[in-house]
Design a protein around this motif. Structure first.
Motif, PDB file in Angstrom:
ATOM      1  N   GLU A  39       0.815  -1.206   0.000  1.00 54.56           N
ATOM      2  CA  GLU A  39       0.000   0.000   0.000  1.00 54.56           C
ATOM      3  C   GLU A  39       0.854   1.264   0.000  1.00 54.56           C
ATOM      4  N   HIS A  96      -8.902   3.011  -1.973  1.00 53.72           N
ATOM      5  CA  HIS A  96      -8.736   1.802  -2.788  1.00 53.72           C
ATOM      6  C   HIS A  96      -9.965   0.918  -2.591  1.00 53.72           C
ATOM      7  N   GLU A 130     -10.582  -2.486  -0.425  1.00 46.17           N
ATOM      8  CA  GLU A 130      -9.967  -2.617   0.902  1.00 46.17           C
ATOM      9  C   GLU A 130     -11.010  -2.492   2.011  1.00 46.17           C
ATOM     10  N   ARG A 135      -8.375  -0.823  -7.983  1.00 44.07           N
ATOM     11  CA  ARG A 135      -7.621   0.166  -7.194  1.00 44.07           C
ATOM     12  C   ARG A 135      -7.905   1.611  -7.604  1.00 44.07           C
ATOM     13  N   HIS A 145      -6.534   1.544   5.278  1.00 39.53           N
ATOM     14  CA  HIS A 145      -6.360   0.694   4.086  1.00 39.53           C
ATOM     15  C   HIS A 145      -6.349  -0.767   4.514  1.00 39.53           C
ATOM     16  N   SER A 146      -6.136  -1.657   3.525  1.00 35.65           N
ATOM     17  CA  SER A 146      -5.982  -3.089   3.802  1.00 35.65           C
ATOM     18  C   SER A 146      -4.835  -3.647   2.986  1.00 35.65           C
TER      19      SER A 146
END
Ligand SMILES: [Zn+2]
Length: 416
Positions: A21, A222, A225, A272, A317-318
């Protein structure tokens, strides 16, 4: 044999590991990722496709869907072909489709991402239940980079997706629910590339004219995520709770949150990028895109208000681990080293979860660095593991909110 295959899957994950990320030069990002002027995006052809005899059907005709084509390889195996919105792109193949069959049967589904690496364990949704495919029973081919797994099909469509579907309808329901609190307001701060509303959720219970701190929260730049997005939502819910700590926090701090920034990407099942075909979390210097501009323009007036001070920012995020990306300690922020002081509390309250920390300088054009460069405040990229159970995400999100509230309240009373 399964052991070997399982190892292959792990290897595939490991490649995705570390800093997928965070901007780290060009090793994880495609070339020219920081050129955030509009790029060409290939619209997804929404349709129902049938293959084989008796026929198995798939549909991508719904929000969040992503499926490019569908073929019968033989009587029992069907290939789902998945392309990104444009390329080059980070290896985060999102997929979501409905599948059903004219007859009750079992079938092997092969996910083919056109040479991109597999990332997400398939989630199967039927009526109100969601479960993950057992990866010990799935076969990952590291050469073709395809993943095969068995599914039981009937005339009733089931949904197969990279993560549980969390669409704009559920977002709006959540916002509506949150807005029942007298101190929560929802506002439209701008429009996305495709004209969809970018929304802010503000928590403000401070006395007018008092000296207040600001906490900035961002999420879902994103689209796939989801675990980070859920963490953000639980975090915000805890800030809005009726605990004494939350009430105290709300008397001293305003929360400016932007929980779903890349709305076009979410609606169109993007891997994304935004509808402009660019990574929004690389546009925080040039601001070529309406989504980043909207958030910037919503926050900039804070600079003109002597009674308001940004204390901290979190961008959720992830990735394939729980990882914090703080601003490195040698960079002086005000307050300083908030993330480094906060992480031990999060770890202590979530003993069974492994957290990793990797500090970065502030050179990359990501939102965290914009918060630092604009307000002088500390900020973090907060990454949740892709496959964390939702109960664990809730526990982490809520406990992390509590420890941060304590920390920021201390910080503010010391500053006075
Ligand atoms: Zn991300």
């Amino acid at each position: 044999m399964y052991k070997y295959l399982f190892l292959s899957v792990c290897t595939a994950f490991l490649f995705n590991c570390k800093s997928s990320e965070e901007f780290t030069g060009f090793s994880y990002d495609p070339p020219n990722v920081t050129d955030t002027q509009d790029k060409k995006v290939h619209p997804q052809h929404r349709r129902i496709i049938g293959a084989g005899n008796p026929t198995v059907w798939v549909s991508n005709n719904f929000e969040n869907a992503r499926l490019s084509d569908f073929y019968a390889i033989n009587d029992s195996t069907f290939e789902v072909y998945i392309e990104p919105e444009n390329a080059p792109i980070n290896n985060s193949p999102w997929y979501a489709f409905k599948i059903w069959s004219d007859t009750s049967r079992s079938a092997v589904i092969r996910l083919n991402y056109n040479n991109a690496r597999h990332r997400y364990v398939p989630k199967i949704s039927f009526k109100d239940s969601v479960y993950s495919v057992d990866m010990n029973q799935a076969i990952y081919d590291s050469v073709s980079k395809t993943l095969e797994f068995q599914l039981k099909l009937s005339k009733e469509p089931i949904t197969v997706s990279a993560q549980p579907i969390s669409n704009t309808k559920s977002y709006d329901e959540w916002l509506m629910n949150m807005s029942q609190h007298s101190f929560v307001s929802i506002s439209k701060i701008g429009e996305s590339k495709l004209g969809n509303p970018i929304k802010e959720l503000t928590i403000d219970e401070t006395e007018p004219g008092s000296d207040v701190g600001i906490l900035i929260i961002m999420s879902r730049q994103h689209p796939p995520e989801i675990s980070g997005y859920y963490a953000a939502r639980y975090f915000i819910e805890e800030l809005a709770s009726d605990s004494e700590l939350s009430k105290k926090f709300r008397s001293e701090f305003i929360v400016r949150s932007f929980p779903l920034i890349n709305i076009d990407g979410v609606m169109n099942g993007h891997w994304r990028h935004s509808a402009a075909g660019i990574d929004l979390n690389r546009d925080w210097e040039n601001f070529n895109q309406p989504e980043t501009q909207a958030v910037k323009n919503a926050l900039l007036p804070v600079l003109q208000d002597p009674m308001k001070t940004v204390y901290y920012g979190i961008d959720f995020h992830s990735t394939n681990e729980n990882i914090f990306y703080p601003i490195e300690q040698s960079v002086k922020t005000t307050p300083d080293n908030v993330t480094q002081r906060w992480i031990p509390f999060i770890q202590e309250e979530n003993e069974s979860v492994r957290f990793v920390t990797e500090e970065f300088d502030t050179s990359s054009p990501i939102s965290k660095n914009w918060i630092y460069k604009t307000f002088g405040a500390d900020a973090v990229t907060f990454e949740m593991h892709d496959e964390l159970p939702v109960e664990t995400i809730q526990q982490i999100g809520r406990s992390a909110a509590r420890s941060l509230m304590e920390l920021l309240l201390d910080e503010k009373s010391n500053a006075q």
